[in-house]
Design a protein around this motif. Structure first.
Motif, PDB file in Angstrom:
ATOM      1  N   THR A  22       0.817  -1.290  -0.059  1.00 29.77           N
ATOM      2  CA  THR A  22      -0.008   0.101  -0.045  1.00 29.77           C
ATOM      3  C   THR A  22       0.903   1.255   0.163  1.00 29.77           C
ATOM      4  OG1 THR A  22      -1.788  -1.079   1.079  1.00 29.77           O
ATOM      5  CG2 THR A  22      -1.752   1.236   1.135  1.00 29.77           C
ATOM      6  N   ARG A  23       1.949   1.246   0.808  1.00 31.77           N
ATOM      7  CA  ARG A  23       2.970   2.179   0.931  1.00 31.77           C
ATOM      8  C   ARG A  23       3.423   2.672  -0.647  1.00 31.77           C
ATOM      9  NH1 ARG A  23       7.761   4.086   0.963  1.00 31.77           N
ATOM     10  NH2 ARG A  23       8.716   2.044   0.502  1.00 31.77           N
ATOM     11  N   ARG A  24       4.015   1.654  -1.172  1.00 29.71           N
ATOM     12  CA  ARG A  24       4.347   1.726  -2.659  1.00 29.71           C
ATOM     13  C   ARG A  24       3.260   2.273  -3.494  1.00 29.71           C
ATOM     14  NH1 ARG A  24       8.177  -3.570  -2.264  1.00 29.71           N
ATOM     15  NH2 ARG A  24      10.290  -2.551  -1.306  1.00 29.71           N
ATOM     16  N   LEU A  25       2.166   1.882  -3.545  1.00 30.46           N
ATOM     17  CA  LEU A  25       1.226   2.194  -4.742  1.00 30.46           C
ATOM     18  C   LEU A  25       0.669   3.661  -4.202  1.00 30.46           C
ATOM     19  CD1 LEU A  25      -0.889  -1.072  -4.346  1.00 30.46           C
ATOM     20  CD2 LEU A  25       0.169  -0.187  -6.488  1.00 30.46           C
ATOM     21  N   LEU A  26       0.653   3.849  -3.071  1.00 32.68           N
ATOM     22  CA  LEU A  26       0.190   5.331  -2.665  1.00 32.68           C
ATOM     23  C   LEU A  26       1.083   6.231  -2.991  1.00 32.68           C
ATOM     24  CD1 LEU A  26      -1.960   4.853   0.666  1.00 32.68           C
ATOM     25  CD2 LEU A  26      -2.606   5.434  -1.471  1.00 32.68           C
ATOM     26  N   LEU A  27       2.690   5.935  -2.932  1.00 25.78           N
ATOM     27  CA  LEU A  27       3.738   6.914  -3.369  1.00 25.78           C
ATOM     28  C   LEU A  27       3.689   7.080  -4.877  1.00 25.78           C
ATOM     29  CD1 LEU A  27       6.054   8.400  -3.291  1.00 25.78           C
ATOM     30  CD2 LEU A  27       7.525   6.212  -2.892  1.00 25.78           C
ATOM     31  N   ALA A  28       3.194   5.967  -5.692  1.00 26.47           N
ATOM     32  CA  ALA A  28       3.245   5.927  -7.032  1.00 26.47           C
ATOM     33  C   ALA A  28       2.144   6.818  -7.394  1.00 26.47           C
ATOM     34  CB  ALA A  28       3.016   4.541  -7.593  1.00 26.47           C
ATOM     35  N   LYS A  29       0.968   6.668  -6.888  1.00 33.48           N
ATOM     36  CA  LYS A  29      -0.101   7.335  -7.059  1.00 33.48           C
ATOM     37  C   LYS A  29       0.247   8.779  -7.081  1.00 33.48           C
ATOM     38  CE  LYS A  29      -4.736   8.443  -5.890  1.00 33.48           C
ATOM     39  NZ  LYS A  29      -4.870   9.681  -5.649  1.00 33.48           N
ATOM     40  N   ALA A  30       0.968   9.158  -5.691  1.00 29.89           N
ATOM     41  CA  ALA A  30       1.253  10.607  -5.666  1.00 29.89           C
ATOM     42  C   ALA A  30       2.178  11.053  -6.950  1.00 29.89           C
ATOM     43  CB  ALA A  30       1.942  10.646  -4.496  1.00 29.89           C
ATOM     44  N   LEU A  31       3.137  10.345  -7.332  1.00 26.32           N
ATOM     45  CA  LEU A  31       4.159  10.781  -8.376  1.00 26.32           C
ATOM     46  C   LEU A  31       3.560  10.732  -9.685  1.00 26.32           C
ATOM     47  CD1 LEU A  31       7.101   8.538  -7.246  1.00 26.32           C
ATOM     48  CD2 LEU A  31       6.781  11.020  -6.819  1.00 26.32           C
ATOM     49  N   LEU A  32       2.541   9.770 -10.131  1.00 30.47           N
ATOM     50  CA  LEU A  32       1.806  10.033 -11.144  1.00 30.47           C
ATOM     51  C   LEU A  32       0.925  11.235 -11.285  1.00 30.47           C
ATOM     52  CD1 LEU A  32       0.528   6.338 -11.233  1.00 30.47           C
ATOM     53  CD2 LEU A  32       2.055   7.358 -13.028  1.00 30.47           C
ATOM     54  N   ASP A  54       9.976   5.348 -14.518  1.00 30.12           N
ATOM     55  CA  ASP A  54      10.765   6.091 -13.455  1.00 30.12           C
ATOM     56  C   ASP A  54       9.802   6.179 -12.115  1.00 30.12           C
ATOM     57  OD1 ASP A  54      12.684   6.418 -15.042  1.00 30.12           O
ATOM     58  OD2 ASP A  54      12.320   8.445 -15.502  1.00 30.12           O
ATOM     59  N   VAL A  55       8.652   6.154 -12.305  1.00 34.20           N
ATOM     60  CA  VAL A  55       7.891   6.033 -11.116  1.00 34.20           C
ATOM     61  C   VAL A  55       7.775   4.879 -10.415  1.00 34.20           C
ATOM     62  CG1 VAL A  55       5.284   6.201 -10.418  1.00 34.20           C
ATOM     63  CG2 VAL A  55       6.252   7.977 -12.019  1.00 34.20           C
ATOM     64  N   ALA A  56       7.574   3.803 -11.188  1.00 33.36           N
ATOM     65  CA  ALA A  56       7.847   2.468 -10.671  1.00 33.36           C
ATOM     66  C   ALA A  56       8.992   2.272  -9.771  1.00 33.36           C
ATOM     67  CB  ALA A  56       7.531   1.482 -11.836  1.00 33.36           C
ATOM     68  N   TYR A  57      10.180   2.590 -10.387  1.00 33.03           N
ATOM     69  CA  TYR A  57      11.514   2.652  -9.768  1.00 33.03           C
ATOM     70  C   TYR A  57      11.467   3.125  -8.449  1.00 33.03           C
ATOM     71  CZ  TYR A  57      16.498   2.965  -8.692  1.00 33.03           C
ATOM     72  OH  TYR A  57      17.591   2.991  -8.359  1.00 33.03           O
ATOM     73  N   ALA A  58      10.884   4.659  -8.604  1.00 34.25           N
ATOM     74  CA  ALA A  58      10.968   5.464  -7.411  1.00 34.25           C
ATOM     75  C   ALA A  58      10.208   5.081  -6.227  1.00 34.25           C
ATOM     76  CB  ALA A  58      10.619   6.906  -7.934  1.00 34.25           C
ATOM     77  N   ALA A  59       8.979   4.386  -6.692  1.00 30.92           N
ATOM     78  CA  ALA A  59       8.334   3.816  -5.650  1.00 30.92           C
ATOM     79  C   ALA A  59       8.647   2.549  -5.120  1.00 30.92           C
ATOM     80  CB  ALA A  59       6.766   3.723  -6.246  1.00 30.92           C
ATOM     81  N   TRP A  79      14.687  13.222  -7.837  1.00 27.82           N
ATOM     82  CA  TRP A  79      13.235  12.386  -7.826  1.00 27.82           C
ATOM     83  C   TRP A  79      13.302  11.018  -8.019  1.00 27.82           C
ATOM     84  CZ3 TRP A  79       8.703  14.233  -7.429  1.00 27.82           C
ATOM     85  CH2 TRP A  79       8.389  15.446  -7.564  1.00 27.82           C
ATOM     86  N   PRO A  80      14.391  10.427  -8.727  1.00 29.75           N
ATOM     87  CA  PRO A  80      14.423   9.017  -8.456  1.00 29.75           C
ATOM     88  C   PRO A  80      14.697   8.410  -7.219  1.00 29.75           C
ATOM     89  CG  PRO A  80      15.822   9.933 -10.237  1.00 29.75           C
ATOM     90  CD  PRO A  80      15.424  11.092  -9.415  1.00 29.75           C
TER      91      PRO A  80
END
Length: 487
Positions: A141-151, A160-165, A273-274
């Motif tokens: 959940t933490r990773r998915l919510l971070l990815a949602k924020a970055l998207l 890059d979002v996938a990697y950063a999250a 950002w990464p």
């Protein structure tokens, strides 16, 4: 209904009132839409019979609810990382803090259990009891919510979002996104922009519980700002930073601005950002965004400044060095010494904003320095030796970067030459954001507590000093800043 001790009817009342005190502690899943929201969400109030209440976003997502595009649960403040509860609950909170800071795409429950010194079976049991989900569900959940924020808030390409999250591959990221949110990442990015408006540039948004003493935090940081590393203005801070994310070093600059009530805006150089997955929990701790201002004010009592915060740090080694440099000198003198230290040993950061063009020296650079190199800056010889010893030991210190028991960290720090109980206590306060530290033997605090007790005589004895501080538990760290401020 996974709402901790809050009954469902009381949770619905908090939702009706848009009560910000429950932001980050309460989420509502709406069965008619399959969406979950924060209690501060301003969409049309759902019917009571359509609401399910949860204590964490991870619980809502485990029940197959998707995050709201309007109130954006990924922005919500988080529960405190450190607590003074019973041992099992404290371990469960420390486990969550470890997962929040985790940048290993292949991290396992066994890794976390080894770090905490308990069995994986015991970890799963106490984590489920405290958080209502398994450790891996929490991490996902933490990773998915971070990815949602970055998207939503950045222009980073999806890969890059996938990697950063924190995802190991784009394929795993797409699969997890589809499974949990029933949307492709690109579709969510489009929907998020339509809901909140397109952003002209990449910018993080971080929420906090109000009130927040912005002026007080900036007034604390300003006289301690190190020349070349950071600049404090009336509305925020600009500084340089280097950190490690997934084994790679990322160096750049960041700017935080308190421009909207309840929210901090964060601008990052492209190079950072990464590494945003590792940076995000550091930012929240540095600015104390997850504090509970109501409970803190109650503990401090009369004279408490509404929304007082405890500024943390972005780099524990940097704070440790600055704490040693500040021993037995004024704040202004410590700042001068730190500026010389950075000028001599810090690395230049091309393209950074004015005043933030150097990085704080690394442990490796200081470990290779000589006593005379450091002493030539006006730093006494014994202190120079302490800094070298600290730098040489830092890579081997288990508590230096990972989350763990702050009191064990204090014992490890005092085992190093030149670091006494006061410096270790200061490190607990700001390096570990431990809410209940109280540096022993502080003369200013001894005088302040004597005055608070109605005495105009000499400072309190060490025992009377610690006894007098008991009234501020479990927020003695905040009391330190409170008393320093009013001394």
């Amino acid at each position: 209904m996974l709402t901790g001790t809050l009954p469902p009817d009381a949770a619905y009342a908090a939702l009706q009132a848009h009560d910000a005190r429950f932001d980050g502690r309460l989420y509502v899943g709406v069965t008619s839409t399959g969406i979950y929201c924060r209690p501060v969400c301003r969409v049309r109030l759902p019917r009571r019979e359509n609401c399910r209440f949860f204590a964490t976003a991870a619980q809502a997502e485990a029940e197959r609810f998707r995050p709201c595009m309007k109130c954006r649960p990924e922005l919500a403040p988080r529960p405190l990382a450190w607590t003074t509860m019973d041992a099992s609950r404290t371990l469960a909170q420390q486990a969550a803090a470890w997962l929040d800071a985790c940048d290993d795409a292949d991290a396992s429950v066994e890794d976390l259990a080894r770090h905490l010194g308990i069995t994986s079976r015991h970890l799963r049991r106490i984590f489920q009891a405290e958080h209502g989900v398994s450790p891996l569900q929490y991490l996902q959940t933490r990773r998915l919510l971070l990815a949602k924020a970055l998207l939503t808030d950045s222009q980073l390409p999806v890969q890059d979002v996938a990697y950063a999250a924190g995802f190991a591959s784009l394929r795993r990221f797409n699969s997890a996104f589809l499974e949990h949110y029933r949307l492709q990442p690109t579709a969510l990015r489009k929907a998020g922009r339509e809901a909140g408006g397109a952003v002209p540039a990449s910018r993080l948004r971080l929420a906090y519980r109000q009130p927040y003493d912005v002026a007080g935090v900036l007034a604390f940081l300003a006289p301690r700002a190190v020349a070349g590393v950071e600049v404090v203005s009336d509305t925020g801070v600009t500084r340089s930073l280097a950190l490690t994310h997934r084994g790679e070093r990322h160096a750049g600059w960041l700017r935080v601005g308190f421009e909207r009530p309840g929210e901090v805006g964060v601008d990052l150089s492209p190079s950072l950002w990464p590494a945003v997955g590792s940076l995000l929990p550091l930012l929240r701790r540095w600015l104390d965004l997850d504090a509970d201002p109501e409970s803190i004010a109650a503990a401090l009592g009369e004279g408490a400044v509404p929304g007082q915060r405890l500024p943390g740090c972005l780099d524990r080694f940097e704070l440790a060095v600055r704490a040693v440099l500040g021993q037995q000198v004024t704040v202004a003198a410590a700042r001068t010494l730190a500026g010389r230290f950075v000028e001599r040993f810090g690395e230049a950061l091309p393209g950074a904003p004015e005043g933030a063009g150097r990085l704080f020296p690394t442990p490796e650079r200081i470990a290779a320095a000589t006593r005379d190199d450091i002493a030539s800056l006006g730093i006494i010889g014994r202190r120079a030796e302490s800094l070298i010893a600290l730098a040489q030991a830092w890579p081997t210190l288990a508590f230096a970067r990972r989350e763990g028991d702050p009191e064990a960290a204090a014992a490890g720090l005092t085992a190093l030459p030149g670091i006494g109980p006061w410096t270790a206590g200061y490190m607990l306060m700001r390096g570990w954001s431990w809410p209940d530290a109280f540096p022993p033997g502080d003369v200013v605090l001894r005088k302040a507590l004597a005055a608070a007790a109605g005495s105009d005589g000499p400072p309190l004895s060490p025992k009377a000093y610690l006894d007098a501080a008991e009234r501020y538990r479990p927020f003695r760290s905040y009391a330190v800043l409170h008393l320093w401020r009013h001394a």
